[in-house]
Motif scaffolding. Sequence first.
Motif, PDB file in Angstrom:
ATOM      1  N   TYR A 568       0.826  -1.201   0.000  1.00 26.34           N
ATOM      2  CA  TYR A 568       0.000   0.000   0.000  1.00 26.34           C
ATOM      3  C   TYR A 568       0.866   1.260   0.000  1.00 26.34           C
ATOM      4  CZ  TYR A 568      -4.012  -3.011   1.046  1.00 26.34           C
ATOM      5  OH  TYR A 568      -4.995  -3.964   0.984  1.00 26.34           O
ATOM      6  N   ALA A 569       1.976   1.217   0.750  1.00 27.41           N
ATOM      7  CA  ALA A 569       2.862   2.388   0.799  1.00 27.41           C
ATOM      8  C   ALA A 569       3.460   2.683  -0.570  1.00 27.41           C
ATOM      9  CB  ALA A 569       3.968   2.154   1.824  1.00 27.41           C
ATOM     10  N   VAL A 570       3.792   1.633  -1.313  1.00 31.41           N
ATOM     11  CA  VAL A 570       4.342   1.820  -2.657  1.00 31.41           C
ATOM     12  C   VAL A 570       3.342   2.553  -3.554  1.00 31.41           C
ATOM     13  CG1 VAL A 570       4.999   0.572  -4.751  1.00 31.41           C
ATOM     14  CG2 VAL A 570       5.950  -0.102  -2.546  1.00 31.41           C
ATOM     15  N   SER A 571       2.060   2.312  -3.353  1.00 27.84           N
ATOM     16  CA  SER A 571       1.038   2.981  -4.152  1.00 27.84           C
ATOM     17  C   SER A 571       1.021   4.487  -3.915  1.00 27.84           C
ATOM     18  CB  SER A 571      -0.346   2.395  -3.833  1.00 27.84           C
ATOM     19  OG  SER A 571      -0.371   1.003  -4.068  1.00 27.84           O
ATOM     20  N   PHE A 572       1.427   4.908  -2.718  1.00 33.29           N
ATOM     21  CA  PHE A 572       1.399   6.331  -2.380  1.00 33.29           C
ATOM     22  C   PHE A 572       2.710   7.041  -2.711  1.00 33.29           C
ATOM     23  CE2 PHE A 572      -1.914   4.557   0.283  1.00 33.29           C
ATOM     24  CZ  PHE A 572      -2.903   5.519   0.234  1.00 33.29           C
ATOM     25  N   LEU A 573       3.796   6.283  -2.862  1.00 29.45           N
ATOM     26  CA  LEU A 573       5.109   6.892  -2.996  1.00 29.45           C
ATOM     27  C   LEU A 573       5.223   7.886  -4.152  1.00 29.45           C
ATOM     28  CD1 LEU A 573       7.792   4.192  -2.117  1.00 29.45           C
ATOM     29  CD2 LEU A 573       7.383   6.391  -1.016  1.00 29.45           C
ATOM     30  N   PRO A 574       4.798   7.568  -5.389  1.00 24.30           N
ATOM     31  CA  PRO A 574       4.952   8.545  -6.477  1.00 24.30           C
ATOM     32  C   PRO A 574       4.260   9.874  -6.190  1.00 24.30           C
ATOM     33  CG  PRO A 574       4.425   6.382  -7.362  1.00 24.30           C
ATOM     34  CD  PRO A 574       4.238   6.292  -5.885  1.00 24.30           C
ATOM     35  N   TYR A 575       3.065   9.817  -5.591  1.00 21.36           N
ATOM     36  CA  TYR A 575       2.357  11.065  -5.274  1.00 21.36           C
ATOM     37  C   TYR A 575       3.074  11.822  -4.152  1.00 21.36           C
ATOM     38  CZ  TYR A 575      -1.260   8.570  -7.861  1.00 21.36           C
ATOM     39  OH  TYR A 575      -1.940   7.887  -8.813  1.00 21.36           O
ATOM     40  N   TYR A 576       3.620  11.073  -3.199  1.00 22.93           N
ATOM     41  CA  TYR A 576       4.379  11.728  -2.128  1.00 22.93           C
ATOM     42  C   TYR A 576       5.617  12.424  -2.688  1.00 22.93           C
ATOM     43  CZ  TYR A 576       7.777  12.130   1.638  1.00 22.93           C
ATOM     44  OH  TYR A 576       8.732  12.594   2.486  1.00 22.93           O
TER      45      TYR A 576
END
Length: 748
Positions: A568-576
């Motif tokens: 799930y964290a990987v899914s947020f990384l690009p936006y972060y």
Amino acid sequence: MQVHRKLASGGGGGGGAVAGEVYETELVDGGAGFADGEAARAFFARLDEQLNKVNRFYERKEAEFVERGESLRRQLQILAELRAAVVAEQQRDGRRRRCGNGGDSSPPDTEDPSVSCSILHGDQSLRGTSEQEQEGQEKLTKDMIARSPDDGDDDQLTIPQELGDSGRLGRPREEAANTRPRTTLPGGKAVTCQGRSVRINIPVTTPTRTVTAIRELLFDDMLSQSRRSGSANGTKCGDKLSINKRKVHQAEKMIRGALIELYKGLGYLKTYRSLNMMAFVKILKKFDKVTAKEAQSIYLKVVESSYFNVSDKVIRLMDDVDELFVRHFAEGDKRKAMKYLKPNQREESHTTTFFIGLFTGGFAALFIGYCIMAHIAGMYTQQSNKVYMATSYPVLSMFSLFFLHLFLYGCNIFMWRKTRINYTFIFEFTPTKELKYRDVFLICTTSMTIVIGVMFAHLTLIVKGYSSCAVQAIPGALLLVFLLILVCPFNILYRSCRYHFLTVIRNIILTPFYKVVMVDFFMADQLCSQVPLLRSLEYLACYYITSSYKTQDYGYCTRVKHFRDLAYAVSFLPYYWRAMQCARRWFDEGDINHIVNLGKYVSAMLAAGTKVAYENDNSAGWLSLVVIVSSLATIYQLYWDFVKDWGLLQFNSKNPWLRNDLILKQKYIYFLSMGLNLILRLAWLQTVIHPNIGSLDSRVTLFILAALEVIRRGHWNFYRLENEHLNNAGKFRAVKVVPLPFHEVEED
């Protein structure tokens, strides 16, 4: 006809071509000698306007380059003094060491007064130089700051606030006046050499510089306190400069880059002169042919004697830059200097085109064979082999998404070149090392032929009943081989491009510690469209590193909580990463638009979070929240796509609902592109609808939706760079303005 010369306001005097002259053509008897006197008057009025505009532009740019050249001369003088100081200090250190060992009886403190330097500690904040420093700099450099605002992005020992935030030439003075100072090293120092004080500022553009900035800030605070206490006790405090050879080398590299860009800009201005001279010749020749008159010989004499054609300052300055570069940076080798000043473009080979066709055919044949084999084996259906779909299919889908994206980038390059969009300047690529579109297509076809070939052989083994650990490890081995090629240190397989790609990825991951440039946030936007690829990469890394492939336990990485949370964290990384880039750009530039852009990525993260929650709890409440948050995020993103990134939907433009300047002639293409972008932005609806295409496995459906997002991004890329190119052209940005490392200041 007669062509009159008049001095514009502020023009100089004297004979010959004078800067500030304007030309006005008068037709005898009101143009009665022409068949259409009114049209002839309009023609020459327009021609006068163009000649005056060319002269004004040439004069302004010439003055900027001449002033820049004088600044670089002063920089080289200071650099020569610091080089001498470095050598002298090394000699003194050597004498001290020998003296300490009893090997030399010479006094250790002997100094050469010609290179004696002292250090003054300035008072500078992380946000920029103080107003007092800026006033002192402006007095010494006249209006250089107003003409070329700062964009420092080089190594340590960088200095002045001279250059534009855009890093481009020709930024308007009004914009420079509103430009906020760049982030610089606290505790900026002024080195005094031979009676001259030189301000030294280091832009905080890397993690190392950030640490150095904080360390020097603390050091300067302690030093200031000790100096104040020493003054209170009547003690005289004097500091000696410890010049670092590495810093001098960094300053040398910055000046070398500035000379290269100056030489390039002078070459562009020289080409500008020859092209305009040719244009006047052709239009007058056409006029003579249509009117059967001989106006060319009269008017062309005026053009030939005009300022832009007779001024030789550009040619002389090019010779001076050439001489300086050969003397200071090429060790007297003219040929070596020309490799930097006039790099040869890499020629495109027909061999590349041949292999593109060869591997395209091989890929097509293998792909058809793979599809037939998969259909016979019943793969990619809801009753397919679950182990294969959970472990081998992610490898194929990941490679397919990556090389589809790369193929679209090759198509982007082809279209950018065809429409003359200067993408190499926008991305700051090295002309001799950049990938051409044929190179990109060759990489895609070759790689996908290898991937499909290996996966075809692997599927054949699976169908025949082989299921040993070695067979299960084939997809992982394929992925490992490509990763090793990516980091291969040998100068093969486009090493410079591979390392540049890794550098950009490093800058993105370590955001916001690195200064953000165009290529960094452009690549981060690409990663926002490759979330499925990143999740597949995370799953495969877990599957093979934990040796789950030996037991074919494909569900282990989804059962263990910390691996599931990592997915799930990987899914947020690009936006972060993209949000942190916006924050860093706001910190550097102070433009509120970057904060608004940050909000767009925060909304995307909120939408992704609600989708994850809905996947875990399929209640009506979470479904409603997904629809509301995703709809708001989509509207936010569409507005930013159309208005900010593409520059469209300008209500007062001469092209309704578009913008004033368009590269594509067919206006309807822009409306179709906006409609296509709108449709592809709605891919999140699959979370609510859960579409199924026949009996296909749900993973195949998700892959199709992921491929559509990649296609949307490739389509978005063209218009994003079109808008950037038009902005650069409107502000006459054609070369980078490299910040200079030294700046003379007045002492209080």
